[in-house]
Design an enzyme around this catalytic site. Structure first.
Site, PDB file in Angstrom:
ATOM      1  N   PRO A 146       0.826  -1.213   0.000  1.00 28.49           N
ATOM      2  CG  PRO A 146      -0.413  -1.349   1.972  1.00 28.49           C
ATOM      3  CD  PRO A 146       0.622  -2.057   1.168  1.00 28.49           C
ATOM      4  N   GLY A 199       3.869   3.490   5.179  1.00 27.79           N
ATOM      5  CA  GLY A 199       5.022   3.135   6.007  1.00 27.79           C
ATOM      6  C   GLY A 199       5.598   1.766   5.698  1.00 27.79           C
ATOM      7  CG  LEU A 200       3.625  -1.564   5.008  1.00 27.61           C
ATOM      8  CD1 LEU A 200       2.556  -2.522   4.502  1.00 27.61           C
ATOM      9  CD2 LEU A 200       4.389  -2.210   6.155  1.00 27.61           C
ATOM     10  N   GLY A 201       7.123   1.086   2.759  1.00 29.95           N
ATOM     11  CA  GLY A 201       8.251   1.212   1.832  1.00 29.95           C
ATOM     12  C   GLY A 201       7.904   1.027   0.364  1.00 29.95           C
ATOM     13  CB  ALA A 216       9.394  -1.986  -2.660  1.00 29.93           C
ATOM     14  CG  ASP A 251      11.661   3.374   3.994  1.00 29.25           C
ATOM     15  OD1 ASP A 251      11.916   3.243   5.202  1.00 29.25           O
ATOM     16  OD2 ASP A 251      10.560   3.767   3.552  1.00 29.25           O
TER      17      ASP A 251
HETATM   18  O1  PMV Z   1       8.778   5.546   4.924  1.00 32.32           O
HETATM   19  P1  PMV Z   1       8.281   5.370   6.307  1.00 32.32           P
HETATM   20  O2  PMV Z   1       6.946   5.968   6.565  1.00 32.32           O
HETATM   21  O3  PMV Z   1       8.454   3.987   6.808  1.00 32.32           O
HETATM   22  O4  PMV Z   1       9.220   6.272   7.262  1.00 32.32           O
HETATM   23  C1  PMV Z   1      10.584   6.150   7.265  1.00 32.32           C
HETATM   24  C2  PMV Z   1      11.100   6.382   8.619  1.00 32.32           C
HETATM   25  C3  PMV Z   1      11.393   7.810   9.052  1.00 32.32           C
HETATM   26  O5  PMV Z   1      12.356   7.685  10.074  1.00 32.32           O
HETATM   27  C4  PMV Z   1      10.138   8.470   9.617  1.00 32.32           C
HETATM   28  C5  PMV Z   1      11.927   8.679   7.928  1.00 32.32           C
HETATM   29  C6  PMV Z   1      13.310   8.278   7.455  1.00 32.32           C
HETATM   30  O6  PMV Z   1      13.712   8.788   6.409  1.00 32.32           O
HETATM   31  O7  PMV Z   1      14.010   7.501   8.113  1.00 32.32           O
END
Ligand code: PMV
Length: 308
Positions: A96, A100-102, A106, A147
């Site tokens: 999705p 926050g799942l990258g 990906a 990520d």
């Molecule tokens: O892409 P997300 O929503 O998993 O967030 C990455 C993690 C953060 O620490 C919030 C941002 C980053 O660049 O590390």
């Protein structure tokens, strides 16, 4: 035809503080993935077909800042390939978007791999990672790089911005339930809000980042020792610190609470926050129960995954 696939990811510890140089831990989620297929096309040009985002276009008609054209152009530049190519690139992702799942990282990793392999020069992981990081900047502004790193290497990582990656040896497999609030939450915004907080009171928020970093260090040991009970406690503490950073919200807090009262060993938001996903550490025989409870109180989707 050449294909490549890249997994989703979760952040187990240290989001946001990782942007400020503290350590973080992330792991791949293979249940969701981005898949890219590259083949020679009868038509001149590079034809992109990404039905998930209703995009069908020839590369040169897209703005150069578009994340898909940016990753394709930077890959071709790295390969030193002339632009007169006739290719069709098909992109599909079950990850999705903005959750926050990258998903962005990906898609980038899978494009670099499929394209470079199709053109006869498969790039090494560190080059794939570097190219995907370049595109992360377009999505996120000031990304830490966690990520693209966990997705490129597809194994649990202990990550400090700017340092060589360290892969984690998992002492015993851990079961994680991922609960999706269904609320899209651009990471760029929560990262920018945390920066504003930090700028207004450096001493206060540096201390919070230190505390988050210390949790990540302790979590690394817990993961290596296979200590799920300790790991759960550390997740709860990390969630509290993320709440203080204002990146949780009532939906995430509700899912975290429900996971805990239905037997999770620990739970926290994962990623940028304000929506997107939360994660709960569970004993394997509680996974379905916790996942069902999360869906009952509003999670749009749940995934059960194992960190190993
Ligand atoms: O892409 P997300 O929503 O998993 O967030 C990455 C993690 C953060 O620490 C919030 C941002 C980053 O660049 O590390």
């Amino acid at each position: 035809m050449t294909t490549a696939s890249a997994p989703g990811k979760i952040i187990l510890f240290g989001e946001h503080a990782v942007v400020y140089g503290r350590p973080a831990i992330a792991a791949p989620v293979t249940q969701v993935h981005a898949d890219v297929e590259v083949k020679d096309s009868p038509q001149h040009g590079i034809w992109i077909d990404a039905p998930d985002i209703s995009l069908q276009a020839e590369l040169t008609t897209l703005p150069r800042s578009h994340p898909l054209s940016a990753i394709i152009i930077s890959t071709l530049n790295t390969l030193g390939v002339a632009s007169r190519l006739s290719l069709a690139i098909h992109i599909h992702s079950s990850i999705p978007v903005a959750s926050g799942l990258g998903s962005g990282a990906a898609v980038s990793v899978a494009i670099v791999r499929a394209l470079s392999a199709h053109l006869g020069h498969p790039l090494a992981d560190d080059q794939v990672n570097e190219l995907a990081y370049g595109t992360e900047r377009l999505y996120h502004g000031t990304p830490s790089g966690i990520d693209n790193t966990v997705i490129t290497y597809a194994c649990p990582v202990y990550f400090v911005k700017g340092r060589t990656i360290e892969t984690l040896l998992v002492g015993a497999p851990f079961t994680i339930v991922i609960g999706d609030t269904g609320i899209p939450a651009p990471t760029k915004e929560s990262v920018a809000d945390v920066r504003r907080l930090w700028q207004a009171d450096l001493a206060r928020w540096e201390k919070v980042f230190d505390d988050v970093g210390e949790l990540a260090r302790r979590a690394r040991q817990a993961i290596e020792m296979g200590d799920a009970t300790l790991l759960g406690e550390l997740m709860d503490l990390n969630h509290e610190l993320l709440q203080s950073l204002t990146v949780s919200n009532p939906d995430l807090d509700r899912l975290v609470h429900v996971a805990l009262i239905t037997g999770a060993l620990g739970a926290k938001l994962s990623g940028g926050g304000r929506g997107g996903n939360m994660i709960a550490l569970v004993k394997p025989d509680r996974a379905e129960i916790v996942a069902n409870a999360l869906r009952t109180v509003g999670a749009k989707n749940t995934i059960i995954t194992t960190i190993k």
